[in-house]
Design a protein around this motif. Sequence first.
Motif, PDB file in Angstrom:
ATOM      1  N   SER A  95       0.854  -1.180   0.000  1.00  0.00           N
ATOM      2  CA  SER A  95       0.000   0.000   0.000  1.00  0.00           C
ATOM      3  C   SER A  95       0.891   1.232   0.000  1.00  0.00           C
ATOM      4  N   TYR A  97       0.984   5.720  -0.430  1.00  0.00           N
ATOM      5  CA  TYR A  97       0.202   6.941  -0.289  1.00  0.00           C
ATOM      6  C   TYR A  97       1.034   8.085  -0.852  1.00  0.00           C
ATOM      7  N   GLU A 128      -3.080  11.495   1.474  1.00  0.00           N
ATOM      8  CA  GLU A 128      -2.541  10.444   2.343  1.00  0.00           C
ATOM      9  C   GLU A 128      -3.445   9.211   2.426  1.00  0.00           C
ATOM     10  N   SER A 129      -4.419   9.109   1.526  1.00  0.00           N
ATOM     11  CA  SER A 129      -5.267   7.922   1.483  1.00  0.00           C
ATOM     12  C   SER A 129      -4.444   6.711   1.049  1.00  0.00           C
ATOM     13  N   SER A 130      -4.804   5.552   1.571  1.00  0.00           N
ATOM     14  CA  SER A 130      -4.126   4.317   1.233  1.00  0.00           C
ATOM     15  C   SER A 130      -4.439   3.917  -0.210  1.00  0.00           C
ATOM     16  N   PRO A 132      -3.835   0.661  -2.072  1.00  0.00           N
ATOM     17  CA  PRO A 132      -3.345  -0.719  -1.958  1.00  0.00           C
ATOM     18  C   PRO A 132      -3.257  -1.457  -3.290  1.00  0.00           C
TER      19      PRO A 132
END
Length: 166
Positions: A95, A97, A128-130, A132
Amino acid sequence: MISKKIGVLLLSASTLTASIVSCKEEKKEIKQTIATFKKEGELTLLKKQTDSIIKQLDIEIADSDYERQTGMMNRNSMQDNRGMLFVFPDMRPRSFYMKNTKIPLDIIYLDDKYTIVSFQENAKPLDESSLPSQAAAKYVLEVNGGLARQWQLEVGDYMQFTRTKE
C-alpha cells in the motif's frame, strides 16, 4: 572579551511546565532538499500476449528502507521516460500513499515474476489515502499519472530491468 548568554528558567508549579528564555534569539532555517533524478537502471515494459515493447524507461531504484519511505516525495516533476522502481525483500500486499508527493502518479504493482498484478492510476498529489495493491507484490513502479492508460498497460503485462553499473 568574554560573551555570556543569560538564560532564565521559568517554572510553573500549577502546570509543571518549564520554558527556557534566552537573551539572544537564534534563527534556525530549515532548507528542504529537492531530490533530482539519478539514473540507476533501465526498465522495459512488455505486452503479455506478444512480448512486444510497450515502453523503455530510465529508472531510479528504491531498495533500502529510507529510499522506499521517501520515494518521489518533494519532487516537482518527472520526465515521461523516467520512473522509480521500488524493490522489496518479499512478496506481500503493498500500500502506498502520496504524502509530500507533489505530482500525480500511476502506481504499478508487480509480483516476483515481474508481472503487473494491479494499478492505482492518477494518484492525487499530497493525498494520504491508502492506495493498496489488489494482489501480493514485490515490485512497485511509479510513473507520471496517466501514462499507464496512455501506454495501455494491463494486468499480466510485465517488465524487465537492469541496474546500471556505478
